[in-house]
Scaffold this motif. Structure first.
Motif, short mmCIF file in Angstrom:
data_model
loop_
_atom_site.label_atom_id
_atom_site.label_comp_id
_atom_site.label_asym_id
_atom_site.label_seq_id
_atom_site.Cartn_x
_atom_site.Cartn_y
_atom_site.Cartn_z
N GLY A 42 0.82 -1.19 0.00
CA GLY A 42 0.00 0.00 0.00
C GLY A 42 0.86 1.25 0.00
N PRO A 43 0.30 2.37 -0.39
CA PRO A 43 1.06 3.63 -0.37
C PRO A 43 1.52 3.99 1.04
N GLN A 44 2.73 4.53 1.14
CA GLN A 44 3.26 5.01 2.41
C GLN A 44 3.47 6.52 2.31
N PHE A 45 3.01 7.23 3.32
CA PHE A 45 3.05 8.69 3.33
C PHE A 45 4.47 9.18 3.49
N ILE A 46 4.87 10.11 2.59
CA ILE A 46 6.21 10.70 2.68
C ILE A 46 6.13 12.05 3.39
#
Lengths: 113, 115
Positions: A42-46
């Motif tokens: 899943g996308p990981q917040f940068i």
């Protein structure tokens, strides 16, 4: 009404190089977030930018930096690229700090050789 | 640590049958809850969100989701699946009270609808 646009769509770099990814938010949006999506994950917040300042940051090293311009567009910069930086980088835009959903671009596929 | 779990990597259903994609979360407080869908080589598309109120929320393309506070779950449902629903589905949460609006995503569930 143009949605979130990202450029380039694909990019190939080698280890140690630097890269800049660009994002134009959906019309009317003032907040830009960047996410990293590794293959099968899943996308990981940068980080997130609002009013040209970094408002929130995820668990990413300082090699990842960004900028937001007065027209709300944004750049993601990654220095000293590692093989593990290979991923789909997604930009998302939204308005303010309310509960409106984030709108995502189609991403930039970054491959590190 | 705050996290979102999607226990099934893949869900297979026949067209016309109901579908459920499961999501549980471990986030303090009462987070905002979201479902997104991703088609191949595309970004994420918003399906629905839960902010407060009725535990059953309705979203795009006939999807709905049921919030269960005691089980900290937010399962995605659809009464009758279509082949075109085949895609990758992500559950996401946004903790309340944080400075920004960052989302925490699950690892995704691939939905496959057969004709």
């Amino acid at each position: 009404d143009a949605g979130v646009t990202q450029s380039p769509t694909h990019l190939i770099k080698t280890r140690g190089q630097q890269v800049t990814l660009r994002c134009s938010p959906k019309s009317g949006h003032d907040t830009v977030s960047w996410y990293q999506q590794a293959l099968g994950q899943g996308p990981q917040f940068i980080f997130q930018y609002y009013e040209e300042e970094e408002r929130q940051r995820g668990n990413f090293p300082d090699r990842f930096s960004g900028h937001q311009f007065p027209n709300y567009s944004s750049e993601l910069n990654v220095n000293a690229l590692l093989l593990g930086d290979s991923a789909l980088y997604l930009c998302a835009s939204s308005f303010g700090t309310g509960v409106q959903p984030q709108h995502f671009g189609d991403g930039t596929r970054l491959s590190i050789l | 640590a705050q996290s979102v779990a999607q226990p099934e990597d893949q869900v297979n259903v026949a067209e016309g049958n109901p579908l459920t994609v499961k999501c549980t979360y471990s986030v303090s407080g009462n987070p905002y809850l979201f479902w997104y869908v991703q088609y191949p080589n595309r970004g994420l598309q918003f399906l629905l969100k839960y902010i407060t109120g009725d535990n059953l929320v309705k979203g795009s393309y006939g999807f709905e989701a049921e919030f269960n506070k005691s089980q900290t779950s937010f399962h995605l449902k659809k009464p009758s699946a279509l082949v075109s629903d085949s895609a990758l589905y992500f559950c996401a949460v946004r903790p309340r009270g944080q400075a920004g609006t960052a989302l925490i995503f699950g690892k995704g569930t691939t939905l496959s609808v057969s004709s």
